[in-house]
Design an enzyme around this catalytic site. Structure first.
Site, PDB file in Angstrom:
ATOM      1  N   GLN A 214      -1.459   2.666  10.048  1.00 30.30           N
ATOM      2  CA  GLN A 214      -0.592   3.497   9.587  1.00 30.30           C
ATOM      3  C   GLN A 214       0.602   3.421  10.192  1.00 30.30           C
ATOM      4  OE1 GLN A 214      -3.640   3.183   8.099  1.00 30.30           O
ATOM      5  NE2 GLN A 214      -3.868   2.351   5.844  1.00 30.30           N
TER       6      GLN A 214
ATOM      7  N   ASN B 205      -5.092  12.598   0.533  1.00 34.15           N
ATOM      8  CA  ASN B 205      -3.892  12.076   1.285  1.00 34.15           C
ATOM      9  C   ASN B 205      -4.938  11.306   2.204  1.00 34.15           C
ATOM     10  OD1 ASN B 205      -1.540  10.691   1.732  1.00 34.15           O
ATOM     11  ND2 ASN B 205      -1.773  11.754   3.533  1.00 34.15           N
ATOM     12  N   LYS B 206      -4.329  10.291   3.091  1.00 36.67           N
ATOM     13  CA  LYS B 206      -4.997   9.349   3.764  1.00 36.67           C
ATOM     14  C   LYS B 206      -6.166   9.853   5.009  1.00 36.67           C
ATOM     15  CE  LYS B 206      -5.034   5.748   4.761  1.00 36.67           C
ATOM     16  NZ  LYS B 206      -6.155   4.883   3.707  1.00 36.67           N
TER      17      LYS B 206
ATOM     18  N   ARG C  23       0.955  -1.220  -0.078  1.00 35.15           N
ATOM     19  CA  ARG C  23      -0.036  -0.057   0.050  1.00 35.15           C
ATOM     20  C   ARG C  23       0.900   1.455  -0.203  1.00 35.15           C
ATOM     21  NH1 ARG C  23       2.557   1.766   3.689  1.00 35.15           N
ATOM     22  NH2 ARG C  23       0.910   3.760   3.945  1.00 35.15           N
ATOM     23  N   GLY C  24       0.385   2.124  -0.291  1.00 35.61           N
ATOM     24  CA  GLY C  24       0.980   4.154  -0.258  1.00 35.61           C
ATOM     25  C   GLY C  24       0.949   3.930  -1.610  1.00 35.61           C
ATOM     26  N   ALA C  25       0.746   5.069  -2.555  1.00 39.65           N
ATOM     27  CA  ALA C  25       0.559   5.782  -3.445  1.00 39.65           C
ATOM     28  C   ALA C  25       1.786   5.155  -4.619  1.00 39.65           C
ATOM     29  CB  ALA C  25      -0.013   6.311  -3.869  1.00 39.65           C
TER      30      ALA C  25
ATOM     31  N   ASP D  60      -1.960  10.497  -2.275  1.00 39.89           N
ATOM     32  CA  ASP D  60      -2.651   9.787  -3.395  1.00 39.89           C
ATOM     33  C   ASP D  60      -2.878  10.566  -4.966  1.00 39.89           C
ATOM     34  OD1 ASP D  60      -3.206   8.741  -0.375  1.00 39.89           O
ATOM     35  OD2 ASP D  60      -2.825   6.707  -1.408  1.00 39.89           O
TER      36      ASP D  60
ATOM     37  N   ARG E  89      -8.083  -0.654  -6.429  1.00 38.75           N
ATOM     38  CA  ARG E  89      -7.980   0.576  -5.560  1.00 38.75           C
ATOM     39  C   ARG E  89      -8.823   1.103  -6.412  1.00 38.75           C
ATOM     40  NH1 ARG E  89      -4.383   0.872  -0.634  1.00 38.75           N
ATOM     41  NH2 ARG E  89      -6.455   2.555   0.239  1.00 38.75           N
TER      42      ARG E  89
END
Ligand code: MRU
Length: 360
Positions: A203, A254-255, A51-53, A244, A94
């Site tokens: 996270q 973002n998150k 995960r993570g862009a 992201d 995703r």
């Protein structure tokens, strides 16, 4: 330079496989997952094993190679068809991090180019493997560059708040938001990092604290609802977050929870920076409202990590991301430098420099 953890790699040449650290098991277990097929890569991305862009983009590139390397008939037509099908399937894993689509578009373009140049099927497979490795290598270099461009913002002794994980575990290199911190540390600056826990999947607690501790950083964990109070104490000099997707007007997605951090930072006069490579900029997305925000299962909130914490039947809203308006962003650090007070003109200038401006 402080050592940082490794997130994923291609192993074994051609045919080979992708190995990635299983992030759902961190920090308690360091287990490497061997990914051999396109469905397995789709699953790894969807359930956040990777995960993570930027890391999702790198993984997706390798995913396309998995889809073409073991075909029974390796004609150029067959390899092109398998590459396009694999890419289209991986694109459904995703929806929000644009790096996924950026990497897949790149893989598709490379397959089409090689096919149009009358290369053999075996040539196409080799070219796609080379392209995936290049995406990874470029991501590493962009992380280094963001570290160099962001580190001057950090003065010795500063307190920096970060949200989610935008470190090595979210990229193919040393990270985005954490790259300036690693670089500043390597330059001998003392930095005190505050990591938001980052509900609901933690996270921040599980991954950011894990990798910063491994790198010998001074890191303190807080829950998300403590960030504003921490700022009121004066302990936070800067906020650094990843992204992201960045819209052309400079809005930063973002998150979930990043927007709340930005609101608190504005109230307390704390500069708020996003750190992201140009692969995270979306030339087709005009503003934050246009971004497709992933919504995830209720269980992540009501039954996180296997423990029921809300009554059965509870109604839940679980968006995985939010967006912060450009006017609240002090700057965006990318591999080309710092975009101060981002707006459409400045973002388009960087997109043009990266050769990524959308045709009008
Ligand atoms: O749902 P995740 O863990 O993939 O979300 C990750 C983030 O929001 C990161 O901050 C973002 O991808 C930037 S990573 C360099």
């Amino acid at each position: 330079m402080s050592a940082h953890v490794e997130t994923l790699r291609w192993e074994g040449g051609l045919p080979g496989h992708c190995a990635l650290i299983e992030q759902t098991r961190l920090p308690l277990e360091e287990v490497w997952l061997r990914v051999d097929t396109v469905p397995a890569m789709h699953d790894a991305i969807k359930r956040l094993a990777v995960r993570g862009a930027p890391a999702i983009g790198v993984a997706a590139g390798y995913g396309v190679v998995l889809g073409v390397q073991n075909l029974s008939t390796q004609t150029a037509d067959e390899v092109l068809r398998a590459a396009l099908e694999s890419a289209d399937y991986l694109a459904t894993s995703r929806p929000t991090a644009v790096n996924l689509f950026w990497a897949l578009d790149r893989m598709k373009a490379r397959a089409r180019r090689e096919h149009a140049a009358q290369r053999t099927g075996a040539d196409l497979v080799r070219a796609l493997h080379a392209e995936a490795l290049l995406i990874h290598e470029e991501d590493r270099a962009m992380c280094q560059a963001m570290g160099q461009h962001g580190a001057p913002l950090i003065e010795d002794g500063m307190g920096i708040l970060t949200h989610c994980n935008a470190g090595a575990l979210a990229t193919g290199g040393m990270g985005t938001a954490l790259a300036p911190i690693y670089t500043a540390m390597a330059q001998g600056k003392r930095v005190k990092v505050y990591a938001d826990e980052t509900r609901p999947l933690l996270q921040g607690a599980r991954l950011t604290v894990y990798e910063l501790m491994k790198a010998g950083a001074d890191v303190t964990l807080i829950t998300d609802n403590m960030a504003a109070s921490l700022m009121r104490t004066g302990a936070v000099d800067l906020v650094f977050v990843g992204s992201d997707r960045i819209a052309v007007n400079g809005d930063v997605c973002n998150k979930i929870g990043t927007y709340s951090v930005a609101l608190a930072a504005r109230e307390h006069g704390v500069p708020f920076y996003a750190v992201a490579p140009t692969s995270t900029f979306d030339p087709h997305c005009k503003r934050g409202e246009d971004i497709h925000i992933e919504e995830r299962e209720a269980a992540e909130i009501c039954e996180g990590f296997g423990k029921r914490t809300a009554p059965h039947g509870t109604k839940v809203w679980n968006p995985a991301f939010d967006w912060t308006p450009a006017r609240m962003v002090s700057g965006i650090v990318c591999e080309h430098g710092l975009i101060r007070k981002p707006n459409q003109r400045r973002v388009e200038a960087v997109l043009a420099r990266a050769g990524r401006l959308a045709a009008p």
